[in-house]
Design an enzyme around this catalytic site. Structure first.
Site, PDB file in Angstrom:
ATOM      1  N   TYR A  41       0.775  -1.193   0.072  1.00 20.80           N
ATOM      2  CA  TYR A  41       0.186  -0.002  -0.067  1.00 20.80           C
ATOM      3  C   TYR A  41       0.903   1.299   0.061  1.00 20.80           C
ATOM      4  CZ  TYR A  41      -3.260   3.664   1.956  1.00 20.80           C
ATOM      5  OH  TYR A  41      -3.842   4.815   1.904  1.00 20.80           O
TER       6      TYR A  41
ATOM      7  N   LYS B 240       1.274   4.203  -3.027  1.00 18.53           N
ATOM      8  CA  LYS B 240       1.147   5.753  -2.820  1.00 18.53           C
ATOM      9  C   LYS B 240       2.376   6.406  -3.245  1.00 18.53           C
ATOM     10  CE  LYS B 240      -3.189   5.834  -1.422  1.00 18.53           C
ATOM     11  NZ  LYS B 240      -4.238   6.382  -2.406  1.00 18.53           N
TER      12      LYS B 240
HETATM   13  P1  NAP Z   1     -12.866   3.897   2.020  1.00 21.30           P
HETATM   14  O1  NAP Z   1     -13.900   4.405   3.019  1.00 21.30           O
HETATM   15  O2  NAP Z   1     -12.384   2.394   1.817  1.00 21.30           O
HETATM   16  O3  NAP Z   1     -13.282   4.448   0.661  1.00 21.30           O
HETATM   17  C1  NAP Z   1     -12.442   3.868  -0.669  1.00 21.30           C
HETATM   18  C2  NAP Z   1     -13.506   4.299  -1.733  1.00 21.30           C
HETATM   19  O4  NAP Z   1     -12.670   3.653  -3.057  1.00 21.30           O
HETATM   20  C3  NAP Z   1     -14.899   3.601  -1.748  1.00 21.30           C
HETATM   21  O5  NAP Z   1     -15.833   4.308  -2.363  1.00 21.30           O
HETATM   22  C4  NAP Z   1     -14.547   2.131  -2.558  1.00 21.30           C
HETATM   23  O6  NAP Z   1     -15.491   1.756  -3.311  1.00 21.30           O
HETATM   24  C5  NAP Z   1     -13.665   2.971  -3.683  1.00 21.30           C
HETATM   25  N1  NAP Z   1     -13.011   2.072  -4.820  1.00 21.30           N
HETATM   26  C6  NAP Z   1     -12.198   1.062  -4.325  1.00 21.30           C
HETATM   27  N2  NAP Z   1     -11.701   0.334  -5.389  1.00 21.30           N
HETATM   28  C7  NAP Z   1     -12.473   0.973  -6.653  1.00 21.30           C
HETATM   29  C8  NAP Z   1     -12.449   1.026  -7.931  1.00 21.30           C
HETATM   30  N3  NAP Z   1     -11.834  -0.014  -8.521  1.00 21.30           N
HETATM   31  N4  NAP Z   1     -13.151   1.754  -8.646  1.00 21.30           N
HETATM   32  C9  NAP Z   1     -13.932   2.756  -8.041  1.00 21.30           C
HETATM   33  N5  NAP Z   1     -13.829   3.026  -6.669  1.00 21.30           N
HETATM   34  C10 NAP Z   1     -13.193   2.233  -6.031  1.00 21.30           C
HETATM   35  O7  NAP Z   1     -11.419   4.562   2.342  1.00 21.30           O
HETATM   36  P2  NAP Z   1     -11.043   6.093   2.444  1.00 21.30           P
HETATM   37  O8  NAP Z   1     -10.372   5.900   3.926  1.00 21.30           O
HETATM   38  O9  NAP Z   1     -12.183   7.007   2.466  1.00 21.30           O
HETATM   39  O10 NAP Z   1     -10.021   6.211   1.114  1.00 21.30           O
HETATM   40  C11 NAP Z   1     -10.191   7.286   0.331  1.00 21.30           C
HETATM   41  C12 NAP Z   1      -8.464   7.552  -0.046  1.00 21.30           C
HETATM   42  O11 NAP Z   1      -7.992   8.172   0.929  1.00 21.30           O
HETATM   43  C13 NAP Z   1      -7.840   6.404  -0.597  1.00 21.30           C
HETATM   44  O12 NAP Z   1      -7.183   6.568  -2.019  1.00 21.30           O
HETATM   45  C14 NAP Z   1      -6.772   5.996   0.438  1.00 21.30           C
HETATM   46  O13 NAP Z   1      -5.745   5.385   0.044  1.00 21.30           O
HETATM   47  C15 NAP Z   1      -6.653   7.361   1.167  1.00 21.30           C
HETATM   48  N6  NAP Z   1      -6.120   7.558   2.369  1.00 21.30           N
HETATM   49  C16 NAP Z   1      -7.067   7.236   3.296  1.00 21.30           C
HETATM   50  C17 NAP Z   1      -6.540   7.359   4.464  1.00 21.30           C
HETATM   51  C18 NAP Z   1      -7.165   6.760   5.712  1.00 21.30           C
HETATM   52  O14 NAP Z   1      -6.926   6.744   6.868  1.00 21.30           O
HETATM   53  N7  NAP Z   1      -8.362   6.606   5.772  1.00 21.30           N
HETATM   54  C19 NAP Z   1      -5.171   7.822   4.902  1.00 21.30           C
HETATM   55  C20 NAP Z   1      -4.427   8.208   3.731  1.00 21.30           C
HETATM   56  C21 NAP Z   1      -5.038   7.998   2.508  1.00 21.30           C
HETATM   57  P3  NAP Z   1     -16.651   0.594  -2.638  1.00 21.30           P
HETATM   58  O15 NAP Z   1     -17.363   1.192  -1.659  1.00 21.30           O
HETATM   59  O16 NAP Z   1     -17.429  -0.061  -3.616  1.00 21.30           O
HETATM   60  O17 NAP Z   1     -15.382  -0.392  -2.091  1.00 21.30           O
END
Ligand code: NAP
Length: 248
Positions: free
Chosen positions: A171, A175
């Site tokens: 992961y 990134k």
């Molecule tokens: P999340 O709640 O798991 O949301 C991820 C989203 O991405 C969901 O809507 C998921 O859809 C969608 N997704 C996954 N694979 C996909 C695909 N092939 N096509 C289209 N949509 C897809 O996680 P989040 O924390 O909000 O993550 C959002 C972003 O923030 C990500 O890029 C993550 O790496 C980044 N991020 C998060 C954190 C953290 O602490 N949460 C920290 C740093 C960076 P489904 O609902 O259908 O699965």
């Protein structure tokens, strides 16, 4: 800026993406809630008064259909937020640190590493390439890639990076690659007036980390939204969290 701006947020049916969509909508933009499952997207879009669009960032046909629809309905796109991302394969429960161990690059299967890169890196490139003609039709387009502080090699290897070193795996590497993609696109698109930046939302309570994050989605969305709304004096080719620039 005028308020006939159109924004597309990928993976916006839940988590940080949904909050980004909500905030951009609150700023007067017409927001398209990208969701690989259209029904989930429609439900989420309804909650925030936006429009849903089916978009799986790993599916060529889905990307092409979404780009076609935006071209037909709006003829341009002002803001693209590449937010969709995955951190693990399947739905492993337990502590993030334990899950990260199975994603270490010495042990993870190539199939799993490819799956992570397919969404977090190649998905971003594929969506951006398909949408680029529409971004070029907007006056001051912005691309925000939702990255993560765990992709920072400087922070990982530097003082205080013990935790980042412990969890560094597929992961984190994806990134880091996304950061490189951000720089590459920013360099190429600067002449077109398209700003491309990477945002770290911070450790946010979402499904991505089995809800172990410590920040709210409102906090997590703050920096991606700021970068989506940059004026023409804003930076490009940068990497930020809501405290300022991050070291690559
Ligand atoms: P999340 O709640 O798991 O949301 C991820 C989203 O991405 C969901 O809507 C998921 O859809 C969608 N997704 C996954 N694979 C996909 C695909 N092939 N096509 C289209 N949509 C897809 O996680 P989040 O924390 O909000 O993550 C959002 C972003 O923030 C990500 O890029 C993550 O790496 C980044 N991020 C998060 C954190 C953290 O602490 N949460 C920290 C740093 C960076 P489904 O609902 O259908 O699965």
């Amino acid at each position: 800026m005028p308020n006939n701006r159109i924004a597309l947020v990928t993976g916006a049916n839940t988590g940080i993406g949904l909050q980004i969509a909500k905030d951009l909508s609150g700023h007067g933009l017409t927001v398209l809630v990208g969701s690989r499952n259209l029904e989930n997207g429609q439900k989420a879009a309804k909650e925030i008064g936006a429009n849903a669009i089916q978009l799986d960032v790993t599916d060529k046909a889905s990307i092409a259909a979404a780009a076609d629809r935006i071209a037909r309905e709006f003829g341009k796109l002002d803001v693209l937020v590449n937010n969709a991302g995955i951190s693990k394969i399947g739905n492993p429960q337990g502590k993030v640190e334990e899950i990260a161990k199975s994603g270490r690059l010495s042990v993870a299967s190539l199939d799993d590493i490819r799956t992570i890169y397919e969404t977090n890196v190649f998905g971003v490139i594929a969506v951006t390439q398909a949408i680029l003609p529409l971004l070029r039709k907007a006056k001051s387009a912005r691309i925000v890639n939702v990255s993560s502080g765990v992709g920072s090699l400087s922070r990982t290897l530097g003082p205080g990076g013990e935790h980042l070193r412990e969890i560094f795996g597929m992961y984190s590497a994806s990134k880091t690659a996304l950061n490189a993609v951000t720089v590459g696109l920013a360099l190429e698109l600067e002449a077109d007036g398209i700003k491309v930046n990477a945002a770290c939302p911070g450790y946010t309570k979402t499904a991505l980390n089995n809800f172990q994050g410590t920040r709210t989605v409102e906090q997590g969305a703050r920096e991606p939204v700021r970068l989506a709304l940059l004026d023409d004096n804003g930076p490009t080719g940068g990497y930020f969290n809501d405290e300022g620039p991050l070291a690559w």
